[in-house]
Design an enzyme around this catalytic site. Structure first.
Site: not given
Length: 309
Positions: A48, A111
């Site tokens: 991240t 997603y």
């Protein structure tokens, strides 16, 4: 290969960019070398903090290749290989294994939300089976505040049972100590890493492996003091020091703040660049961040001019 290839302080390495927005391989390699010199135990590239999901697959593989070809030991890398598309996750993981990386850190496919544990198990299972290598070591990446797709304790149990030599640990970036504690209690001997050094001492006391922390990019020395002295009389005081630094940094947008810190202390203004949609801190915020850190007595060792250029 060890079933637990990593322990200690692992940095999710920041990704520098050129003026034109391309990945800056030269700065990246130099920064990895500096982190190694600082004593970091692993390099979790493409996490991240690395802006990984703003990077293409080609950029990731070429960046990893450049670092290994520059002489950084492949075994010290734990690249993020999670992806929404199963073929991408397989390809990235296969590439990491082929290069000799010590392990991979794998996000769930993020997603689609509200997916079942059965679906997530099938995804991880497909990656492992399609890569098909006894050398593969997977650390699961639980970061529900960002992914919105949690990795449940029951899913961890299923994966461990099915792939005991492959699924060897987890990074818990939930920000919830109760979740990390439950992980440590249910899976003794599993390579559980805290996702923030705020929980480092508690994680070590619970039998965990260490931390994979964003601020490992700037405070390796402080975090390592806790790791090396966690059973000593000064452990709580050392933990309080790194917690104070972390809280000062995360009072600002975290990734822009970390890049600004590196840019300032390494006298390398261009390191502060980010890839949209992320934006650099403005001058006022940058000045206040550095002042806040100086008030805590924070410092970073310099990086050679040739590495920073």
């Amino acid at each position: 290969m060890s079933d637990q290839p990593f322990r200690g302080i692992v940095a999710p390495v920041l990704t520098p960019f050129t003026e034109k927005g391309a990945v800056d391989q030269r700065r990246f390699v130099g920064f990895c070398r500096w982190l190694m010199q600082e004593g970091v135990d692993g390099l979790a590239v493409f996490g991240t903090t690395s802006e990984a999901n703003s990077l293409s697959m080609t950029e990731k593989t070429e960046l990893l290749d450049a670092a290994i070809e520059a002489g950084i030991p492949a075994a010290r890398f734990m690249p993020g290989t999670g992806a929404c598309a199963l073929p991408d996750a397989v390809a990235l993981t296969r590439h990491a294994v082929a290069k000799g990386c010590g392990a991979v850190l794998m996000l769930p496919p993020f997603y689609y939300k509200n997916v079942s544990d059965d679906g997530l198990f099938a995804f991880y299972s497909e990656v492992i089976q399609q890569v098909g290598s006894a050398a593969l070591r997977v650390y699961l990446y639980h970061i529900p505040p960002v992914s919105q797709v949690p990795i449940s304790l029951d899913l961890v149990a299923r994966l461990r049972e099915a792939y005991p030599k492959t699924v060897v640990g987890l990074k818990d970036s939930s920000g919830d100590w109760n979740n990390t504690k439950a992980m440590l209690e249910r899976f003794p001997g599993f390579g559980t890493f805290a996702g923030s050094e705020v929980f480092l001492l508690d994680t070590l006391r619970g039998g965990g492996a260490g931390c994979i922390t964003a601020s490992g990019n700037v405070n390796v020395a402080g975090c390592r003091k806790v790791f090396l002295n966690w059973q000593g009389p000064d452990a709580d005081a050392l933990q309080a020091e790194i917690t104070a630094v972390r809280k000062a940094i995360q009072a600002y947008p975290l990734i822009p703040a970390l890049k600004r810190i590196v840019a300032h202390y390494h006298d390398d203004p261009d390191f502060a660049r980010l890839r949209p949609p992320l934006q650099a801190l403005n001058a006022e915020m940058s000045g206040k961040l550095i002042a806040d850190l100086k008030a805590l007595g924070f410092a970073m060792s310099p990086r050679a001019a040739a590495e920073a250029a």
